[in-house]
Structures are given as structure tokens and as C-alpha cells.
Motif scaffolding. Structure first.
Motif, PDB file in Angstrom:
ATOM      1  N   ILE A 127       6.374  48.667   9.932  1.00  0.00           N
ATOM      2  CA  ILE A 127       6.091  49.141   8.624  1.00  0.00           C
ATOM      3  C   ILE A 127       7.168  48.656   7.585  1.00  0.00           C
ATOM      4  CG2 ILE A 127       6.097  51.215   7.168  1.00  0.00           C
ATOM      5  CD1 ILE A 127       4.830  52.732   9.425  1.00  0.00           C
ATOM      6  N   VAL A 128       8.412  48.654   8.167  1.00  0.00           N
ATOM      7  CA  VAL A 128       9.596  48.269   6.989  1.00  0.00           C
ATOM      8  C   VAL A 128       9.390  46.740   6.879  1.00  0.00           C
ATOM      9  CG1 VAL A 128      11.991  47.798   7.079  1.00  0.00           C
ATOM     10  CG2 VAL A 128      11.035  50.013   7.865  1.00  0.00           C
ATOM     11  N   GLU A 129       9.091  45.894   8.049  1.00  0.00           N
ATOM     12  CA  GLU A 129       8.879  44.606   7.883  1.00  0.00           C
ATOM     13  C   GLU A 129       7.567  44.107   7.041  1.00  0.00           C
ATOM     14  OE1 GLU A 129       8.181  40.698  10.752  1.00  0.00           O
ATOM     15  OE2 GLU A 129       8.749  42.440  11.640  1.00  0.00           O
ATOM     16  N   ALA A 130       6.547  45.063   7.181  1.00  0.00           N
ATOM     17  CA  ALA A 130       5.378  44.683   6.543  1.00  0.00           C
ATOM     18  C   ALA A 130       5.553  45.005   4.937  1.00  0.00           C
ATOM     19  CB  ALA A 130       4.335  45.469   6.813  1.00  0.00           C
ATOM     20  N   ALA A 131       6.405  45.990   4.613  1.00  0.00           N
ATOM     21  CA  ALA A 131       6.700  46.223   3.304  1.00  0.00           C
ATOM     22  C   ALA A 131       7.561  45.421   2.634  1.00  0.00           C
ATOM     23  CB  ALA A 131       7.442  47.769   3.018  1.00  0.00           C
ATOM     24  N   THR A 132       8.632  44.590   3.322  1.00  0.00           N
ATOM     25  CA  THR A 132       9.357  43.695   3.071  1.00  0.00           C
ATOM     26  C   THR A 132       8.788  42.216   2.693  1.00  0.00           C
ATOM     27  OG1 THR A 132      11.354  44.643   4.161  1.00  0.00           O
ATOM     28  CG2 THR A 132      11.713  42.118   3.607  1.00  0.00           C
ATOM     29  N   ILE A 133       7.915  42.201   3.499  1.00  0.00           N
ATOM     30  CA  ILE A 133       6.839  40.755   3.366  1.00  0.00           C
ATOM     31  C   ILE A 133       6.130  41.183   1.993  1.00  0.00           C
ATOM     32  CG2 ILE A 133       4.923  39.721   4.232  1.00  0.00           C
ATOM     33  CD1 ILE A 133       6.048  40.106   7.118  1.00  0.00           C
ATOM     34  N   GLY A 134       5.669  42.017   1.915  1.00  0.00           N
ATOM     35  CA  GLY A 134       4.811  42.469   0.691  1.00  0.00           C
ATOM     36  C   GLY A 134       5.279  42.560  -0.587  1.00  0.00           C
ATOM     37  N   ALA A 135       6.459  42.920  -0.550  1.00  0.00           N
ATOM     38  CA  ALA A 135       7.480  42.843  -1.791  1.00  0.00           C
ATOM     39  C   ALA A 135       7.932  41.384  -1.965  1.00  0.00           C
ATOM     40  CB  ALA A 135       8.870  43.623  -1.287  1.00  0.00           C
ATOM     41  N   ALA A 136       8.332  40.490  -1.045  1.00  0.00           N
ATOM     42  CA  ALA A 136       8.547  39.166  -1.200  1.00  0.00           C
ATOM     43  C   ALA A 136       7.371  38.249  -1.585  1.00  0.00           C
ATOM     44  CB  ALA A 136       9.108  38.623   0.143  1.00  0.00           C
ATOM     45  N   THR A 137       6.159  38.651  -1.168  1.00  0.00           N
ATOM     46  CA  THR A 137       5.232  37.716  -1.616  1.00  0.00           C
ATOM     47  C   THR A 137       4.342  38.100  -2.663  1.00  0.00           C
ATOM     48  OG1 THR A 137       3.581  38.797   0.015  1.00  0.00           O
ATOM     49  CG2 THR A 137       4.971  36.948   0.956  1.00  0.00           C
ATOM     50  N   ASN A 138       4.252  39.496  -3.236  1.00  0.00           N
ATOM     51  CA  ASN A 138       3.503  40.074  -4.033  1.00  0.00           C
ATOM     52  C   ASN A 138       2.076  40.029  -3.611  1.00  0.00           C
ATOM     53  OD1 ASN A 138       5.441  41.139  -5.913  1.00  0.00           O
ATOM     54  ND2 ASN A 138       5.668  38.943  -6.601  1.00  0.00           N
ATOM     55  N   LEU A 139       1.842  39.707  -2.338  1.00  0.00           N
ATOM     56  CA  LEU A 139       0.372  39.458  -1.781  1.00  0.00           C
ATOM     57  C   LEU A 139       0.052  40.551  -0.985  1.00  0.00           C
ATOM     58  CD1 LEU A 139       0.625  35.805  -0.662  1.00  0.00           C
ATOM     59  CD2 LEU A 139      -0.643  36.871  -2.873  1.00  0.00           C
ATOM     60  N   GLY A 140       0.954  41.717  -1.011  1.00  0.00           N
ATOM     61  CA  GLY A 140       0.470  42.833   0.041  1.00  0.00           C
ATOM     62  C   GLY A 140       0.721  42.575   1.621  1.00  0.00           C
TER      63      GLY A 140
ATOM     64  N   PRO B 154     -10.394  37.503   7.595  1.00  0.00           N
ATOM     65  CA  PRO B 154     -10.073  37.255   9.113  1.00  0.00           C
ATOM     66  C   PRO B 154     -10.285  38.508  10.169  1.00  0.00           C
ATOM     67  CG  PRO B 154      -8.360  36.218   7.960  1.00  0.00           C
ATOM     68  CD  PRO B 154      -9.295  37.113   6.868  1.00  0.00           C
ATOM     69  N   ARG B 155     -10.672  38.270  11.147  1.00  0.00           N
ATOM     70  CA  ARG B 155     -10.395  39.563  12.211  1.00  0.00           C
ATOM     71  C   ARG B 155      -9.839  39.258  13.513  1.00  0.00           C
ATOM     72  NH1 ARG B 155     -13.918  42.914   9.993  1.00  0.00           N
ATOM     73  NH2 ARG B 155     -14.847  44.121  11.527  1.00  0.00           N
ATOM     74  N   PHE B 156      -9.156  40.299  14.029  1.00  0.00           N
ATOM     75  CA  PHE B 156      -8.608  39.991  15.235  1.00  0.00           C
ATOM     76  C   PHE B 156      -9.155  40.967  16.117  1.00  0.00           C
ATOM     77  CE2 PHE B 156      -5.100  41.151  17.916  1.00  0.00           C
ATOM     78  CZ  PHE B 156      -4.380  40.261  18.512  1.00  0.00           C
ATOM     79  N   GLY B 157      -9.666  40.696  17.236  1.00  0.00           N
ATOM     80  CA  GLY B 157     -10.519  41.364  18.189  1.00  0.00           C
ATOM     81  C   GLY B 157     -11.551  42.425  17.376  1.00  0.00           C
ATOM     82  N   GLY B 158     -12.114  42.013  16.229  1.00  0.00           N
ATOM     83  CA  GLY B 158     -13.147  42.644  15.711  1.00  0.00           C
ATOM     84  C   GLY B 158     -12.266  43.545  14.513  1.00  0.00           C
ATOM     85  N   ILE B 159     -11.038  43.619  14.440  1.00  0.00           N
ATOM     86  CA  ILE B 159     -10.368  44.365  13.561  1.00  0.00           C
ATOM     87  C   ILE B 159      -9.984  43.335  12.196  1.00  0.00           C
ATOM     88  CG2 ILE B 159      -8.402  45.753  13.059  1.00  0.00           C
ATOM     89  CD1 ILE B 159      -8.205  45.947  16.268  1.00  0.00           C
ATOM     90  N   PRO B 160     -10.365  43.734  10.901  1.00  0.00           N
ATOM     91  CA  PRO B 160      -9.901  42.845   9.760  1.00  0.00           C
ATOM     92  C   PRO B 160      -8.567  42.883   9.745  1.00  0.00           C
ATOM     93  CG  PRO B 160     -10.922  44.885   9.115  1.00  0.00           C
ATOM     94  CD  PRO B 160     -11.018  44.948  10.624  1.00  0.00           C
ATOM     95  N   VAL B 161      -7.878  41.550   9.279  1.00  0.00           N
ATOM     96  CA  VAL B 161      -6.323  41.332   9.300  1.00  0.00           C
ATOM     97  C   VAL B 161      -5.923  40.807   7.882  1.00  0.00           C
ATOM     98  CG1 VAL B 161      -5.912  41.800  11.790  1.00  0.00           C
ATOM     99  CG2 VAL B 161      -6.228  39.449  10.775  1.00  0.00           C
ATOM    100  N   LEU B 162      -4.916  40.852   7.486  1.00  0.00           N
ATOM    101  CA  LEU B 162      -4.400  40.122   6.346  1.00  0.00           C
ATOM    102  C   LEU B 162      -3.744  38.757   6.663  1.00  0.00           C
ATOM    103  CD1 LEU B 162      -3.180  43.216   4.374  1.00  0.00           C
ATOM    104  CD2 LEU B 162      -5.394  41.961   4.225  1.00  0.00           C
ATOM    105  N   GLY B 163      -3.970  38.238   7.744  1.00  0.00           N
ATOM    106  CA  GLY B 163      -3.433  36.707   8.259  1.00  0.00           C
ATOM    107  C   GLY B 163      -1.911  36.930   8.361  1.00  0.00           C
ATOM    108  N   LYS B 164      -1.063  36.203   7.857  1.00  0.00           N
ATOM    109  CA  LYS B 164       0.108  35.969   8.234  1.00  0.00           C
ATOM    110  C   LYS B 164       0.987  37.361   7.465  1.00  0.00           C
ATOM    111  CE  LYS B 164       1.206  33.112   4.147  1.00  0.00           C
ATOM    112  NZ  LYS B 164       1.701  31.726   3.933  1.00  0.00           N
ATOM    113  N   HIS B 165       0.162  38.184   6.620  1.00  0.00           N
ATOM    114  CA  HIS B 165       0.941  39.217   6.213  1.00  0.00           C
ATOM    115  C   HIS B 165       0.511  40.313   6.723  1.00  0.00           C
ATOM    116  CE1 HIS B 165       1.803  36.575   2.666  1.00  0.00           C
ATOM    117  NE2 HIS B 165       0.497  36.301   2.830  1.00  0.00           N
ATOM    118  N   THR B 166       0.238  40.160   8.132  1.00  0.00           N
ATOM    119  CA  THR B 166       0.066  41.352   8.775  1.00  0.00           C
ATOM    120  C   THR B 166       1.005  41.258  10.066  1.00  0.00           C
ATOM    121  OG1 THR B 166      -2.295  41.388   8.439  1.00  0.00           O
ATOM    122  CG2 THR B 166      -1.569  42.607  10.362  1.00  0.00           C
ATOM    123  N   VAL B 167       1.618  42.621  10.176  1.00  0.00           N
ATOM    124  CA  VAL B 167       2.776  42.797  11.420  1.00  0.00           C
ATOM    125  C   VAL B 167       1.873  43.564  12.334  1.00  0.00           C
ATOM    126  CG1 VAL B 167       4.949  43.625  11.868  1.00  0.00           C
ATOM    127  CG2 VAL B 167       4.636  42.790   9.672  1.00  0.00           C
TER     128      VAL B 167
END
Length: 79
Positions: free
Chosen positions: A47-60, A2-15
């Protein structure tokens, strides 16, 4: 990917972080909006929130900084 304003994102795993002068249409989707003073506070929190999400989901995860000017008065901590 998925893209956000032309920028690739990881959906709900992007802060998303907006600068105080990011385009208004993008700011509506930001999880954090910087005020132009010591913006590393919001960036580090994202960054802390993204790391927490990544650790909780194992999806990055990612912290995405939208286009704009960021003012830093201390370091950005990568975790």
C-alpha cells in the motif's frame, strides 16, 4: 483496462501481493509474497509503495491482493 487472471489492473501502477497459497501462475507476477504469518506487513508495504507511485506519477496506483488466504495479526493501514 488490462486484466490479470480476470482481475482488472492498472498496469505498471499496480503493486501485486500474493498470499502464501495464491495460484503459482499468479505468484510469478507478485511484487510481494506473503508467508502466512503477519501478512499485514507485506500488504502495508504494498500500500505504501502504491501510494508512493501514485504520488510520483499523478496517474494513480493500486495494491492488488491476489486470491488466497491472508493471515493478519495487526491492522492494515490505508494511506
Amino acid at each position: 483496462m488490462p486484466r490479470f487472471g480476470g482481475i482488472p489492473v492498472l498496469g505498471k501502477h499496480t503493486v501485486v501481493v500474493a498470499a502464501s497459497n495464491s495460484p503459482a501462475r499468479m505468484m510469478d507476477y507478485a511484487d510481494y509474497i506473503c508467508d502466512g504469518t503477519a501478512d499485514q506487513t507485506e500488504i502495508n508495504s504494498a500500500i505504501v509503495e502504491a501510494a508512493t507511485i501514485g504520488a510520483a506519477t499523478n496517474l494513480g496506483s493500486a495494491a492488488l491482493l491476489l486470491p488466497g488466504d491472508y493471515t493478519l495479526s495487526a491492522t492494515i493501514a490505508m494511506s
